[in-house]
Write a protein that holds these residues in place. Structure first.
Motif, mmCIF file in Angstrom:
data_model
loop_
_atom_site.group_PDB
_atom_site.id
_atom_site.type_symbol
_atom_site.label_atom_id
_atom_site.label_comp_id
_atom_site.label_asym_id
_atom_site.label_seq_id
_atom_site.Cartn_x
_atom_site.Cartn_y
_atom_site.Cartn_z
ATOM 1 N N UNK A 50 0.837 -1.189 0.000
ATOM 2 C CA UNK A 50 0.000 0.000 0.000
ATOM 3 C C UNK A 50 0.877 1.245 0.000
ATOM 4 N N UNK A 51 0.367 2.316 -0.523
ATOM 5 C CA UNK A 51 1.016 3.620 -0.436
ATOM 6 C C UNK A 51 -0.104 4.631 -0.493
ATOM 7 N N UNK A 52 -0.152 5.537 0.457
ATOM 8 C CA UNK A 52 -1.329 6.396 0.572
ATOM 9 C C UNK A 52 -1.132 7.793 0.001
ATOM 10 N N UNK A 53 0.004 7.981 -0.659
ATOM 11 C CA UNK A 53 0.151 9.214 -1.432
ATOM 12 C C UNK A 53 1.087 8.894 -2.583
ATOM 13 N N UNK A 54 0.826 9.460 -3.724
ATOM 14 C CA UNK A 54 1.690 9.202 -4.871
ATOM 15 C C UNK A 54 3.067 9.805 -4.611
ATOM 16 N N UNK A 57 6.511 11.690 -5.041
ATOM 17 C CA UNK A 57 6.850 12.919 -5.767
ATOM 18 C C UNK A 57 8.351 13.147 -5.736
ATOM 19 N N UNK A 63 -1.222 14.603 4.589
ATOM 20 C CA UNK A 63 -2.002 15.654 3.917
ATOM 21 C C UNK A 63 -3.229 15.111 3.192
ATOM 22 N N UNK A 64 -3.329 13.797 3.072
ATOM 23 C CA UNK A 64 -4.524 13.215 2.453
ATOM 24 C C UNK A 64 -5.592 12.823 3.473
#
Lengths: 424, 462
Positions: B56-60, B62, B137-138
């Motif tokens: 899982x990864x909860x933010x793309x 960058x 931040x999500x």
């Protein structure tokens, strides 16, 4: 003789052993299997056999209770249930056409998680996902999360200023929640994945968008981790009984469930919803309104009423609910369904009093009767839920904002909304 | 007397978002379409694997403030995919990574208990923590946890979910039509949990699931992570791919179990492993080399280096030498959302080691990155790979492996068809599932009542 308008839509609301609290004691009930995949697969495939538009799956973040705001200590009713999104996902590969609309509580959950879960339900069902958003004002549910407190309110009197303020706050938060979920679904343009071997780029990052939502209760950056789902925007629905919830339906949903008791009630609440829709700047959007109806159905006249009385006796009290309760034959129900449709509803969501009995009466009694009258489909005319409901695949708001991308094609696997089925 | 022959446990990692997944291969399919998950799951089940594993990864991710675009980007929701896979498989375990920082125990417990019911006892939860405000931040909470509180929250989170799983004994639902008794115990599901991170009370709404509670995986490697695993996990997803490192890790973690009142068999150690097969060993080596070049383009090499250097290295030639300048120490500003960033806590030392390695072997940036980031654990003919895997397990470097194919979704097909039969011939891998639950496959036995040890790991922040 004029034909009845053909595009009547029907859904069923599935919950436990049925909506009547004593339904689990019926001879054909399966009370020991309510937590098994097979039970849900059988119900949903039966609904699909009846060509219904979609099923909804009830859920909450607390154990069932007879009390409006607190747990009870009853042991004579169904207790315990499964996460509705996961139930929907579990049955998705076993069905092909029927829409799957789980209930999700938006008060204690994360819009980021819900957005990707429903998008994924749309992927695993190939375009048949929806969601019913529900707020929670229950103190016990808040205590399960321990992050916010809900004041003790006299829920028998929702007219108090304190109760009204709480309801308004919860629904404003729900509107923000839906806005975030929808933006996240759009945060990937449909053609963002390019797999360009020449440049070594998997995606075109110009087609992924931070949603930068900032609201009074939470903020979400985005983009989603999940690409835009097959329907672009899965179906957002809500159940509404009053002006504040009607505002959520009108401002945020694709479809609302309402609980009228007669045609005058239908006309009144439709007028309210359309007014709120205009106020929300959505006058041109299609917002479907389904009437909820709790049904006891039997072929023999009087049998359904007898069954209701028998179940009430087992439960120890007459069953009361927010929706109108119908007892009668499938043919009598067909009359009422058509009358309510003529009053302006898109369709009806039927709540079977007992499962599987009343569901089978719907699929094998009501549906054939409506088909005989030329009032209901005889085959699925679309593969997606939006398609079944005549809703177009929405343009991506972020793609639309980019002049060069206005001609972005729809996703490859989803057909355009089909034409309305021809009258038989 | 010789040791008894250990049975090998094998699992499949879905090759999605992952720097080892090769998307440019003509055989590479979608990492999102459900058909891809069905294909890998059915291959794994056909081969008799213990489980399928989702990360899982909860933010793309960058880099330089822009979304990383070179590797696979985008994945579906873990629990939703696993629930759908339960419909198209019968025995395969379904393991999902769910983060304990941006979720709440009540919701996660009901999701995993639901998955366990819906899969008839095949659910597993890989408990991870999030490490940065970037991911936060999500979410409603934002970036709110100090680093030192992450394992505290993870331990307390697991203990809380454990209490919820155990709040139903499993015999409460009697559903007796005649007497009208549905629930034998009016208090079923009652819980009351008050610790520094959680202040929750009420009634859990999912009755006890077939496995009692899902199989618990842990994936961290820190001292705290190892202790957490020894106290509470059923399996460890480790990264120690070499025989020596694997044996050391295995001995260390298994050695901790007794202190928690557990036996060595109560915890399975399953490192991630990649493989490349060939008709000959040389053929496999050649294929492995090609795959590594596909995994690490020149651009990818520069961006990988930037993740350690924390600087813009865009002006450097990937076919040239490593930068003379040192990594920028301190808050990471270049690459965000990457596991690598948090794992390399001492960038100056790592950079020095990399320079020495590049110097010694005369490696360009790209060659160096290929050298230091690749973990192609098993390369060779099916016979060689089967023998190597067996030797790792028999010499206590692991209890088996979580295989990470480089192709979606067909990356496991060849392994299932060629290596698995050889392991079966050796008598070290099942030819048919003996049990129906994941606990059965892992030889864990039924989940008992809560262990005192699990609760004992929860300590208040002082």
């Amino acid at each position: 003789m004029p034909r009845t308008h053909p595009s009547l839509h029907l859904a069923v609301a599935l919950d436990g052993a049925g909506w009547h609290p004593a339904a689990w004691r019926e001879p054909d009930a399966r009370p020991g299997e309510l937590l098994s995949a097979g039970y849900w697969a059988d119900l949903v495939t039966e609904a699909e056999r009846g060509l219904l538009d979609f099923v909804t799956i009830e859920d909450a973040l607390s154990l069932q209770s007879g009390h409006p705001t607190e747990p009870d200590a009853r042991t004579d009713q169904v207790r315990g249930r499964l996460d509705a999104v996961l139930v929907a996902a579990r049955v998705a590969p076993l069905t092909r056409h029927i829409g799957l609309v789980p209930t999700v509580v938006v008060t204690h959950t994360e819009p980021f998680h819900l957005s990707k879960a429903v998008a994924t339900l749309d992927f695993v069902s190939r375009g048949r996902a929806g969601v019913r958003v529900k707020v929670s004002a229950r103190r016990d549910e808040a205590a399960h999360f321990g992050r916010r407190t809900v004041p003790r309110l006299p829920f028998d009197d929702l007219g108090t200023p304190a109760a009204q303020a709480l309801v308004a706050e919860l629904f404003e938060e729900a509107a923000d929640y839906v806005e975030v979920v929808r933006r996240l679904w759009d945060s990937w343009e449909d053609d963002a994945e390019i797999r360009d071997v020449a440049t070594g780029r998997f995606i075109d990052r110009e087609k992924l968008h931070h949603i930068d939502f900032r609201g009074s209760r939470f903020s979400v950056k985005g983009p989603s981790i999940t690409p835009r789902p097959p329907q672009g925007q899965p179906l957002v629905t809500a159940l509404a009984h009053d002006t504040v919830p009607y505002r959520l339906v009108a401002g945020s949903a694709d479809l609302g469930f309402v609980t009228p008791h007669d045609t005058a009630g239908i006309r009144g609440l439709l007028a309210t919803i359309r007014t709120e829709q205009t106020a929300a700047g959505r006058a041109d959007d299609t917002v479907h309104v389904f009437g909820d109806l709790l049904v006891f159905l039997d072929d023999e006249p009087g049998a359904a009423a007898d069954r209701r009385a028998r179940l009430d006796a087992l439960a120890g009290a007459p069953y009361r609910t927010d929706a109108h309760v119908f007892t009668g034959t499938p043919a009598q129900l067909a009359d009422l369904v058509q009358e309510w449709q003529r009053a302006g509803l898109t369709g009806l969501r039927l709540r079977p009093a007992a499962l599987p009995h009343d569901l089978v009466q719907i699929t094998r009694g009501l549906v054939p009767e409506l088909q005989r009258r030329g009032a209901f489909r005889t085959a699925y005319e679309a593969d997606t839920l939006r398609g079944l409901l005549g809703l177009p695949r929405p343009v991506n708001r972020y793609a639309a904002a980019t002049p060069a991308a206005t001609a972005a094609p729809p996703g490859p696997t989803v057909p355009e909304a089909p034409p309305a089925p021809a009258a038989v | 007397m010789s040791k008894p022959v250990k049975q090998i446990h094998l699992a499949a990692h879905f090759p999605g978002v992952n720097s080892t997944t090769v998307w440019s291969d003509p055989a590479a399919g979608s990492q999102i379409d459900f058909d891809s998950f069905v294909h890998l799951a059915r291959t794994a089940e056909r081969a008799g694997f213990d489980f399928l594993f989702l990360a899982e990864g909860l933010r793309l991710r960058e880099q330089h403030g822009a979304i990383h675009d070179l590797d696979v980007v985008g994945r579906p929701d873990t629990l939703t995919v696993l629930a759908a896979l339960a419909a198209v498989t019968d025995r395969l375990g379904l393991a999902g990574t769910i983060n304990s920082t941006f979720n709440e125990p009540y919701e996660v417990a009901r999701q995993f208990a639901s998955l366990d019911h819906l899969s008839a006892g095949r659910a597993a939860w890989n408990v991870v923590t999030s490490w940065d405000e970037f991911t936060g931040e999500n979410f409603r909470r934002g970036g709110f946890l100090a680093e030192e509180d992450r394992y505290l929250r993870a331990r307390q989170f697991l203990a809380a979910t454990w209490e919820l799983f155990d709040s139903w004994r499993g015999d409460e639902i009697v559903a007796d039509r005649r007497s009208g008794v549905f629930l034998a115990d009016p208090d079923a599901g009652r819980f009351d949990h008050h610790v520094s991170q959680f202040d929750i009370t009420g009634r859990f709404d999912v009755p006890r699931s077939p496995q009692g509670r899902p199989v618990i995986f842990q994936a961290g490697d820190s001292e705290e992570g190892r202790e957490f695993a020894a106290s509470a996990a059923d399996a460890v997803f480790s990264r120690h791919g070499t025989l020596e490192a694997g044996r050391a890790f295995y001995a260390d973690v298994k050695g901790r179990l007794a202190r928690h009142g557990r036996s060595p068999d109560d915890l399975k150690i399953l490192p991630a492993a990649t493989f490349v097969l060939g008709d000959t060993d040389a053929d496999a080596e050649e294929r492995a080399h090609v795959i590594r070049r596909l995994q690490v383009s020149g651009q990818t090499a520069i961006r990988t280096l930037e993740q350690l250097w924390n600087r813009d290295l865009g002006a450097y030639d990937p076919d040239g030498p490593l930068p003379e300048i040192d990594p920028l120490v301190g808050e990471h500003t270049v690459a965000r959302g990457r596991a690598d960033v948090r794992m390399r806590r001492d960038p100056l030392t790592v950079a020095r080691q990399w320079r020495e390695l590049a110097e010694a072997k005369k490696l360009s940036i790209r060659e160096l990155v290929i050298e230091v980031t690749g973990r192609q654990s098993f390369i060779g003919t099916p016979a060689k790979v089967a023998a190597t895997i067996d030797s790792f397990v028999q010499s206590d470097a692991s209890d088996g492996f979580i295989l990470v194919p480089h192709l979606t979704p067909g990356g496991l097909d060849e392994f299932a068809d060629t290596v698995v039969p050889l392991l079966q011939e050796r008598g070290v891998f099942r030819t048919a599932y003996e049990g129906s639950t994941l606990r059965d496959h892992l030889g864990l036995g039924p989940a008992g009542r809560p262990r005192a040890a699990a609760g004992a790991t929860v300590r208040e922040a002082s």
